[in-house]
Design a protein around this motif. Structure first.
Motif, short mmCIF file in Angstrom:
data_model
loop_
_atom_site.label_atom_id
_atom_site.label_comp_id
_atom_site.label_asym_id
_atom_site.label_seq_id
_atom_site.Cartn_x
_atom_site.Cartn_y
_atom_site.Cartn_z
N LEU A 166 -0.04 3.11 0.96
CA LEU A 166 0.17 4.48 1.44
C LEU A 166 0.11 5.46 0.28
O LEU A 166 -0.57 6.49 0.35
CB LEU A 166 1.52 4.58 2.15
CG LEU A 166 1.99 6.00 2.49
CD1 LEU A 166 1.05 6.67 3.47
CD2 LEU A 166 3.41 5.99 3.05
N PHE A 167 0.84 5.16 -0.81
CA PHE A 167 0.84 6.05 -1.97
C PHE A 167 -0.58 6.22 -2.51
O PHE A 167 -1.02 7.34 -2.79
CB PHE A 167 1.76 5.50 -3.06
CG PHE A 167 1.87 6.41 -4.25
CD1 PHE A 167 2.91 7.31 -4.36
CD2 PHE A 167 0.92 6.38 -5.27
CE1 PHE A 167 3.00 8.16 -5.46
CE2 PHE A 167 1.00 7.22 -6.35
CZ PHE A 167 2.05 8.12 -6.45
N LYS A 168 -1.30 5.11 -2.66
CA LYS A 168 -2.65 5.19 -3.22
C LYS A 168 -3.57 5.99 -2.32
O LYS A 168 -4.44 6.74 -2.80
CB LYS A 168 -3.19 3.79 -3.46
CG LYS A 168 -2.48 3.03 -4.58
CD LYS A 168 -3.01 1.60 -4.72
CE LYS A 168 -2.34 0.88 -5.88
NZ LYS A 168 -2.81 -0.52 -6.01
N HIS A 169 -3.40 5.85 -1.00
CA HIS A 169 -4.22 6.61 -0.05
C HIS A 169 -3.96 8.10 -0.19
O HIS A 169 -4.90 8.90 -0.24
CB HIS A 169 -3.91 6.15 1.37
CG HIS A 169 -4.57 6.98 2.43
ND1 HIS A 169 -5.86 6.77 2.87
CD2 HIS A 169 -4.11 8.06 3.14
CE1 HIS A 169 -6.17 7.66 3.78
NE2 HIS A 169 -5.12 8.45 3.98
N VAL A 170 -2.68 8.49 -0.24
CA VAL A 170 -2.34 9.91 -0.37
C VAL A 170 -2.85 10.46 -1.70
O VAL A 170 -3.40 11.56 -1.76
CB VAL A 170 -0.81 10.12 -0.23
CG1 VAL A 170 -0.43 11.55 -0.55
CG2 VAL A 170 -0.35 9.74 1.17
N TYR A 171 -2.66 9.69 -2.75
CA TYR A 171 -3.10 10.12 -4.08
C TYR A 171 -4.62 10.31 -4.11
O TYR A 171 -5.13 11.31 -4.64
CB TYR A 171 -2.67 9.06 -5.11
CG TYR A 171 -2.93 9.44 -6.54
CD1 TYR A 171 -2.12 10.37 -7.18
CD2 TYR A 171 -3.97 8.85 -7.26
CE1 TYR A 171 -2.35 10.71 -8.51
CE2 TYR A 171 -4.20 9.19 -8.59
CZ TYR A 171 -3.39 10.11 -9.21
OH TYR A 171 -3.61 10.45 -10.52
#
Length: 593
Positions: free
Chosen positions: A243-248
């Motif tokens: 999730l974090f990598k997707h948002v980033y």
């Protein structure tokens, strides 16, 4: 320039009016940015010019005209190559003089801006913040939808249950003398959804906690709340690292390919002094002495009361700072003496580039001993060693704060650099010294590590009279819990949950709840565990803080449209406020204020 010659109509607010000879310009502001409007004596109708002369800042206008190329271009503005030659101007609403400048950098203080928040929100910087918040919201929802999660709402009017902070309570008119509570989180509801078979749940949800406030806390805040069943810790870490990598990637356009580093709670405390380490820079703690065990032999044999009698001695090596002046080291000493840090003093060793050593404790330690300490700390020529000594908990916290302060002073905490990590293997319990009992470090629904479940089940949680708490078996139980940390800030945390009634009852007993109290407060959950509850776990990310950090800031207030101040007040609405006697009578309430 592709719109040159096009007739357009724009509406918005007057940013400012500028006049130069026969030319007058208005800079118009709307949600999309700034556009210059042009008026020229002899070419613009006289009535329009008269209207322009009477306009003040923040008046709402509508202008129609042709897009033309600007004679004097402003390449700092996205629209700086064109302007609108106005042929028709309508004043939709005049404005009083605003109490502060509606500009990128304003002259309004925090309280004034919050009182007129509807004006503050016109500033471009806040528009960008709220746009970022929207984009994060959209990216989170897109990712979780792709992972098979359902957005399921849970109630705001619930039963008061102990979860750590104080509840906000709401009196019930129809049930005299009884109260709802606003949820600190949807914790028990999301567990019940797992029992109900909804195996992937999420919400971006409001939560409420009546706790002491500071700049990065609000009494009502938003979190990305998620739960999954038939999972283990690794499944959750992988899902939300994704999730974090997707948002980033969605917001920054950068692919983050490396796995997040993982650090145990014990290592975080030992090397960084806190459980949310900022790993953008090194400067790890050097533990010279802890719990009366001396690790650096150079401390031994010195006739120095501070090092001999202090429970803990910890150092940090500040790179390339050996040239600090007496004024600078004195200023650092005063910094650690502040009430927020609470230390009595600061020791230092300068590792000079010529190989010599100079310190504030030359009287007690020879140069050979100073060299030995520097070697133990891994210091290089040109480094400055800063040392704090005192009680364990206070010293470790203080050196952690000093490390972050030196990181700020040396420019090592670049807000555009993102260094996330997982902190794992937290203690399940903390010791409450006043009550000589256990309290949950996270919340009472967190499961112990599987290998520690027998320790919890087979031992009496009570601490015997005179028994040191750290010798009790419960002191060594680790939680099946994890925190996501970004740039020295905890942005989220979660755990694998208890899902067996026996273990949950044991947890309540360990926290000092009687059987009757546990059934009164959590009977609904214990009852649900009787009907085939699956193993489950989840995570909640602080949405406001996540947005702020992605925006390069630590405070969350300017990423919330209508925040409260540090006293929990909405100064725009003047809330909270008194209610009239009729409302109190309906609720069968009286105040003592």
């Amino acid at each position: 320039m592709e719109h040159a010659g096009t007739e357009v109509t724009l509406a918005g607010w007057v940013q400012y009016v500028r006049k130069n000879g026969a030319m007058t310009w208005i800079v118009l502001r709307d949600r999309y940015g700034l556009t210059q409007l042009m008026f020229e004596e002899g070419n613009t109708h006289a009535d329009i010019l008269d209207t322009v002369k009477a306009l003040g800042r923040e008046s709402v206008i509508q202008a129609t005209g042709k897009v033309i190329e600007r004679y004097s271009k402003n390449m700092d503005m996205p629209t700086g190559e064109i302007e609108i030659k106005v042929e028709k101007l309508v004043v939709l609403n005049k404005s009083a003089t605003p109490p502060f400048k509606i500009e990128e950098e304003t002259d309004g203080g925090d309280e004034l801006r919050m009182k007129y928040r509807y004006l503050d929100l016109r500033r471009p910087v806040l528009k960008r913040n709220l746009e970022l918040r929207y984009k994060v919201n959209r990216a989170v929802r897109n990712y979780l939808d792709g992972q098979g999660f359902w957005d399921i709402e849970t109630p705001f009017l619930i039963k008061s249950t102990p979860e750590g902070a104080r509840d906000f309570i709401v009196p019930s008119r129809m049930n005299e003398g009884q109260f709802y509570a606003l949820p600190q989180s949807p914790q028990t509801f999301k567990q019940l959804l797992m029992v109900s078979g909804y195996d992937r749940y999420y919400q971006i949800v409001k939560c409420f906690r009546d706790e002491d406030l500071r700049a990065d806390r609000q009494p009502e805040f938003s979190q990305i709340d998620c739960e999954m069943c038939f999972v283990e810790q690794e499944d959750i870490l992988q899902t939300f690292e994704g999730l974090f990598k997707h948002v980033y990637r969605d917001l920054k356009g950068v692919e983050m390919t490396e796995a997040f580093p993982r650090m145990t709670f014990d290592d975080a405390m030992w090397h960084y002094g806190n459980d949310k380490p900022d790993i953008r820079f090194e400067m790890k703690l050097q533990n010279l002495k802890a719990k009366h065990a001396v690790y650096c032999e150079a401390l031994s044999g010195a006739d120095f009361k501070v090092t001999n009698e202090s429970e803990t001695i910890i150092a940090i090596c500040v790179p390339n700072a050996s040239e600090y002046t007496r004024k600078q080291t004195d200023e650092l000493t005063e910094w650690v003496k502040r009430p927020q840090i609470g230390m009595t003093g600061l020791l230092f060793i300068k590792c000079n580039t010529d190989g010599t050593y100079k310190s504030s404790v030359d009287k007690f330690f020879s140069e050979d001993k100073l060299r030995e300490m520097a070697t133990f700390c891994g210091a290089q020529p040109g480094d400055l060693i800063l040392i704090l000594a005192g009680a364990e908990a206070r010293t470790r916290k203080a050196i952690s704060e000093l490390r972050l302060e030196m990181g700020n002073r040396l420019g090592l905490r670049n807000p555009e650099v993102y260094k996330p990590l997982w902190v794992i293997d937290f203690p399940l319990f903390e010791h409450d010294e006043e009550g000589n009992r256990w309290v949950a470090r996270h919340h009472p629904f967190t499961a112990p590590k599987p290998e520690h479940i027998p320790v919890m089940i087979d031992n009496d949680p009570r601490i015997a009279e005179g028994q040191p708490y750290y010798e009790h078996p419960y002191n060594d139980i680790k939680a099946n819990a994890y925190d996501m940390v970004l740039n020295g800030t905890e942005i989220g945390g979660g755990s694998i949950r208890i899902f067996q009634r026996e273990l949950q009852e044991k947890m309540f007993a360990a926290l000092g709840m009687s059987t009757e109290e546990a059934h009164e407060k959590f009977g609904f959950l214990l009852g649900a565990f009787e009907y085939g509850a699956p193993p489950h776990g989840g995570l909640a990310l602080g949405f406001d803080r996540f947005c702020a950090l992605l925006g390069g800031q630590e405070g969350i207030r300017d990423y919330i449209a209508f925040p409260k101040n540090n006293a929990g007040r909405d100064v725009m609405l003047d809330a909270p406020s008194a209610v009239d006697d009729k409302q109190l009578d309906e609720l069968k309430l009286k105040t003592t204020v």
